[in-house]
Design an enzyme around this catalytic site. Structure first.
Site, PDB file in Angstrom:
ATOM      1  N   ASP A   1      -6.700  -2.223   1.501  1.00 25.79           N
ATOM      2  CA  ASP A   1      -7.306  -1.283   2.445  1.00 25.79           C
ATOM      3  C   ASP A   1      -7.935  -2.117   3.549  1.00 25.79           C
ATOM      4  OD1 ASP A   1      -8.163   1.181   3.460  1.00 25.79           O
ATOM      5  OD2 ASP A   1     -10.053   1.106   2.360  1.00 25.79           O
TER       6      ASP A   1
ATOM      7  N   ARG B   1      -5.657   0.966  -4.741  1.00 31.17           N
ATOM      8  CA  ARG B   1      -4.736   0.507  -3.690  1.00 31.17           C
ATOM      9  C   ARG B   1      -4.610  -1.009  -3.705  1.00 31.17           C
ATOM     10  NH1 ARG B   1      -8.247   3.345   0.686  1.00 31.17           N
ATOM     11  NH2 ARG B   1      -8.147   4.791  -1.016  1.00 31.17           N
TER      12      ARG B   1
ATOM     13  N   ARG C   1       0.847  -1.201   0.000  1.00 28.18           N
ATOM     14  CA  ARG C   1       0.000   0.000   0.000  1.00 28.18           C
ATOM     15  C   ARG C   1       0.878   1.245   0.000  1.00 28.18           C
ATOM     16  NH1 ARG C   1      -5.283   1.807   2.702  1.00 28.18           N
ATOM     17  NH2 ARG C   1      -5.305   3.972   2.060  1.00 28.18           N
TER      18      ARG C   1
ATOM     19  N   ASP D   1      -9.968  -1.630   7.103  1.00 28.10           N
ATOM     20  CA  ASP D   1     -10.671  -0.652   7.936  1.00 28.10           C
ATOM     21  C   ASP D   1     -11.344  -1.333   9.116  1.00 28.10           C
ATOM     22  OD1 ASP D   1     -10.194   1.609   6.271  1.00 28.10           O
ATOM     23  OD2 ASP D   1     -11.803   0.955   4.928  1.00 28.10           O
TER      24      ASP D   1
END
Length: 167
Positions: A103, A100, A90, A105
């Site tokens: 990711d 990307r 990343r 989260d």
């Protein structure tokens, strides 16, 4: 990586990728998250194909949601997830919603609401993102998202926007 421990908490983590073989990126991230000390995988959704949320001149995404039991404090969990993102290539360009390799989260962390400069939980915009709600509903159909509502009600109000289950 140094971590602080807390009583066990159920957290849900969103995974997304649209570069460098996204399915492999997601599968590798799943293994890496489960290997974090103080984190135990509880459940993992199917993979979903979704259109990009931001600029449309980028490849489509692959998304999933992982449920974990963690003893890590929220910021320690976040730092570990960012470390995995970095290991998997990343590059943070500052472009919002750009392409990307990975990711990760924190979508929810128990019943906590967190509003820190580097971490907002429940994840900002969770109720508007079918690529989060559908896999989350698949693995936690009775989940209550703090200050947002029950997942079943959130998903009923969210259009699918080209979302397709892969497996």
């Amino acid at each position: 990586m140094q971590t602080s421990l807390s009583p066990p908490v159920i957290a849900y983590i969103g995974l997304g990728s649209n570069l460098v073989d996204p399915i492999v990126q997601i599968k590798s991230a799943r293994i890496a998250v489960a290997a974090i000390e103080g984190v135990q995988e509880m459940t993992f959704s199917s993979l979903y194909h979704s259109l990009p949320m931001g600029p449309q001149d980028q490849p489509d995404y692959v998304n999933a949601v992982m449920g974990v039991v963690t003893k890590l404090l929220p910021m320690d969990l976040l730092r570990n997830l960012q470390h995995i993102e970095n290991i998997q290539g990343r590059i943070r360009t500052g472009e919002r919603w750009g392409a990307r390799t990975l990711d990760l989260d924190i979508l929810t962390y128990g019943d906590q609401e967190i509003d820190e400069p580097d971490l907002i939980v429940p994840h900002k915009g969770i109720e508007e993102r079918s690529f989060v709600l559908c896999p989350l509903f698949q693995i936690a159909p009775e989940l209550y998202v703090p200050n947002k509502g029950f997942i079943v009600d959130l998903i009923a109000k969210c259009p699918l926007s080209g979302l397709k289950r892969i497996n």
